[in-house]
Design an enzyme around this catalytic site. Structure first.
Site, mmCIF file in Angstrom:
data_model
loop_
_atom_site.group_PDB
_atom_site.id
_atom_site.type_symbol
_atom_site.label_atom_id
_atom_site.label_comp_id
_atom_site.label_asym_id
_atom_site.label_seq_id
_atom_site.Cartn_x
_atom_site.Cartn_y
_atom_site.Cartn_z
ATOM 1 N N ASP A 285 6.526 -6.787 -6.401
ATOM 2 C CA ASP A 285 6.504 -5.353 -6.174
ATOM 3 C C ASP A 285 5.369 -5.101 -5.185
ATOM 4 O OD1 ASP A 285 6.865 -2.657 -6.198
ATOM 5 O OD2 ASP A 285 6.781 -2.423 -8.371
HETATM 6 C C1 BGC Z 1 7.632 0.474 -6.535
HETATM 7 C C2 BGC Z 1 8.915 -0.256 -6.233
HETATM 8 C C3 BGC Z 1 9.326 0.031 -4.809
HETATM 9 C C4 BGC Z 1 8.212 -0.362 -3.870
HETATM 10 C C5 BGC Z 1 8.532 -0.119 -2.408
HETATM 11 C C6 BGC Z 1 6.560 0.221 -5.495
HETATM 12 O O1 BGC Z 1 5.497 1.104 -5.667
HETATM 13 O O2 BGC Z 1 7.168 0.108 -7.820
HETATM 14 O O3 BGC Z 1 9.907 0.134 -7.133
HETATM 15 O O4 BGC Z 1 10.518 -0.626 -4.500
HETATM 16 O O5 BGC Z 1 7.059 0.387 -4.203
HETATM 17 O O6 BGC Z 1 8.531 1.227 -2.107
#
Ligand code: BGC
Length: 739
Positions: A285
């Protein structure tokens, strides 16, 4: 004659250029990469060094990151507003792959500097509504429409679906997740992934695993038993991996039993790959980082969005022998094997031309299929267009989705007032004007809406005289709502999980006035996850749970209110009578007296598993939802590996029914739930008097009769009781089978 040096160089280049991703074996491509290229391939191309996100104490908020939300920090800004890019190696035919959110539709910037053209995407209903449809075929169509936008807007991999279990109603991202049940989550997610990937683009199922809260998400240590992990928190992911082979999996921020998910070799390699046969690659993530070397070794192949520090650390680790180059090669190869399929590598020329009108139709249809009618004393459907006194901010500022990375930059949203007007309802003008003025004024004082922050006005204080004046209308419709999103959880306080005093007063006053005149009151909830609805029935003739239904919200809610669509959604989560009844209530966020730790003490007793075992009555049980018609079940049997039941529409209008099959397993160990969902199926639209026989395979991908005991899946001997049920508390027919 001697060949000049320069000609040799050109010749060599031509030879190396003949190795191309998509045309040459991946091993050959990896073999021709320099160490620097390999390291950069496993790290995204964000250009700033991110401030390490705070772990507890202190709520993680992505606003802490430099460049958050502005896309200024991406090297390859091919699709503005996308979340990240991969590293290109042009001479080997590896382009910079584009990764973008998210679950309810593609999230990219809708406008680009100096351009007239717009790049809006369709906002589809959010995940908890999709699962409430109990209709994987419909979800697959939604997925295909989203995938089409991903492809046509030049994105390669969609960062969705989110599929963590809705362990507690307060989780800020519940609206992005499907259910409290792993089977419903897994089958819904698999349908979504199959839909998106049918368009030739990839998905990233997230957040693997057990990202069940936002509080301290970057460091929270979750203590979860092996059995609860296997049967609940990993089971949905197992289904989606086996049934849909997502191109990528996104590891979660949190720790599980002391180890970060992204550094967890057991999770990412032993379970995901060796046991389940996963073939794609794993990415972190965003900024989910602690030790890049451990991440590489654990099988977290790609670090996103990538930081220069990570490149340095990995390069040094390989040079010093701390990270074997074979591990790096393995991870690079996994990434390239997926990228081979990507539109950019296939040479797909995107034209930014999705058919947004066609997708709006799908969004509206899906929204109506997942709305749940919780209560109806006969006032719905509203057969003819009438005059309506429309109360509640959310009627005029209906929310299509939540905030955070799951937000969608749609071209418009249809609010409920507009939906009702379009269907010929006449709104009380003075009341509508007051609401609209109040909302417009307050919002003019607030920051512009963007994905991370969706400002909403404070609830308009309607006076008793305004209510009295509006009661010349035929009906009252009250819409209450809640917004939530990534970065924070909700709280069990008034105005959040609990209705505020003002909202309660509104319900009471409107009900008193309208009922005094024999006029009905309908209450609509525009929420992504449960709020406390206890006591609302006393002030409502009908209650509709509309969820966060996407950009066509107002039309879709109106379709249900008028009966243009007969509601067939059923709850994918339990609505508890009191927050204290929620089994994880004592262990949500942080466990008492602990630093940075939450203990999943409820073990398997999540949601209906707890309520049906303990006998504590939920307000509305898992799987519950009303229709404008009625259904009778008959001829239930377990025929080998198939569950069979016949459903008859015994009412007066066409409708669809979801039958849930529950099983009580002979317990190998104590703490077994009284019953568990083992299959489900939804009828087609049945005309009054018509029947349909549903035949459902008992094991779709995984065997739901198994239980985790002594470190393995076991099928216990003994009697299994099965039910065909209309909800987890409405068990219609039952039979016992000895296995
Ligand atoms: C989130 C993800 C997301 C990623 C990209 C993170 O803060 O937890 O779900 O895909 O950001 O935006």
């Amino acid at each position: 004659m001697k060949t000049p040096i320069s000609s040799i160089a050109i010749l060599l280049m031509a030879v190396s250029c003949s190795t191309q991703l998509g045309k040459s074996p991946v091993e050959k491509v990896v073999g021709e990469m320099t160490l620097d290229e390999k390291v950069r391939t496993v790290v995204g191309t964000f250009t700033d060094v991110a401030t390490p996100p705070p772990v507890a104490p202190g709520v993680q908020n992505r606003a802490d990151y430099p460049g958050a939300g502005e896309n200024t920090a991406r090297t390859y800004n091919q699709v503005p507003g996308a979340a990240g890019d991969g590293y290109p190696v042009a001479r080997l035919g590896i382009p910079a792959i584009v990764y973008a959110d998210g679950p309810a539709g593609l999230r990219i910037d809708p406008r680009r500097e100096g351009e007239q053209a717009t790049y809006f995407c369709t906002a589809f209903p959010s995940a908890s509504l999709l699962s409430a449809s109990w209709d994987p075929a419909l979800v697959e169509r939604v997925g295909a429409a989203i995938g089409d936008e991903v492809l046509r807007y030049g994105v390669d991999i969609l960062l969705a679906p989110g599929m963590n279990l809705q362990r507690n109603p307060l989780t800020g991202r519940n609206f992005e997740y499907y259910s409290e049940d792993p089977l419903l989550s897994g089958l819904t997610a698999a349908a979504y992934v199959n839909g998106v990937q049918s368009q030739g683009v990839g998905t990233s199922v997230k957040h693997f695993a057990a990202n069940n809260q936002e509080l301290y998400r970057n460091g929270i240590n979750e203590i979860i038993s092996d059995r609860a992990l296997r049967e609940l928190y990993l089971r949905g992911f197992e289904i989606v991996v086996k049934k849909a082979q997502p191109w990528t999996v996104m590891s979660s921020y949190n720790k599980i039993n002391g180890t970060y998910a992204s550094e967890n070799n057991w999770l990412l390699s032993d379970v995901l790959r060796d046991e389940w046969g996963y073939e794609g690659f794993v990415m972190t993530d965003w900024f989910g980082a602690d030790d890049p070397v451990l991440q590489m070794e654990a099988g977290n192949d790609l670090l996103m969005p990538g930081t220069p520090n990570q490149i340095d650390e990995l390069s040094e680790a390989v040079a010093s022998g701390k990270l074997p180059v074979e591990v790096l090669d393995r991870n690079v190869a996994r990434i390239l094997r997926v990228l081979e399929k990507a539109p950019r590598v296939r040479g797909y020329a995107y034209k930014n031309d999705p058919d947004l009108s066609a997708h709006a139709v799908i969004s509206r249809e899906a929204a109506t299929e997942g709305m749940v009618l919780l209560h109806n004393n006969g006032v719905l459907p509203l057969r003819e267009s009438k005059s309506v006194a429309l109360f509640g901010n959310y009627a005029y500022d209906t929310q299509p989705g939540g905030s955070g990375s799951g937000y969608v930059n749609r071209a418009y949203k249809i609010t409920l007032d507009k939906g009702l007007e379009a269907a010929g309802f006449k709104l009380d003008k003075a009341l509508a004007d007051s609401y609209r003025k109040h909302i417009a004024f307050e919002k003019s004082q607030m920051p512009e809406e963007y994905f991370w922050v969706v400002p909403t006005a404070s609830e308009y204080k309607v006076s008793t005289s305004q209510i009295a004046a509006s009661s010349k209308s035929d009906i009252a419709v009250i819409t209450l709502g809640r917004m939530s999103g990534e970065g924070g959880d909700r709280s069990a306080t008034e105005g959040d999980y609990l209705l505020s005093a003002q909202e309660k007063l509104l319900l009471k006053d409107v009900y008193k006035t309208f009922h005094g005149q024999g006029k009905p009151v309908v209450v609509v909830f525009n929420i992504g996850a449960p709020v406390d609805l206890s006591g609302v029935e006393a002030f409502a003739d009908a209650i509709l749970l509309a969820w966060l239904p996407g950009q066509e919200a107002g039309y879709a809610i109106t379709d249900i209110l008028t009966g243009a669509v007969n509601p067939s959604g059923k709850l994918p989560v339990t609505l508890a009578g009191r927050y204290e009844d929620v089994p994880s209530a004592r262990n949500f966020g942080l466990s008492a007296g602990e630093i940075n730790t939450v203990r999943y003490e409820e073990e398997l007793m999540v949601g209906y598993r707890y309520f049906s075992t303990s006998g504590v009555k939920p307000l509305y049980p898992f799987g519950y939802g009303l229709s404008y018609t009625s259904f009778e079940y008959s001829d239930f049997l377990v025929d080998g590996d198939v569950l069979q039941v016949t459903v008859k529409n015994t009412g007066s209008c066409a409708g669809r029914e979801t039958v849930q099959f529950y099983v009580a397993k002979p317990a190998i160990e104590s703490g077994r739930p009284a019953r568990e969902l083992c299959a489900f199926a939804k009828t087609s639209s049945l005309e009054p008097g018509c029947t349909e026989t549903l035949r459902v395979p008992l094991a779709d991908t995984v065997n739901p009769l198994e239980q985790w005991a002594d470190g393995r899946w076991v099928l216990a001997h003994g009697p299994y009781r099965f039910w065909a049920a209309a909800s987890s508390e409405d068990l219609r027919l039952s039979c016992e089978v000895n296995m």
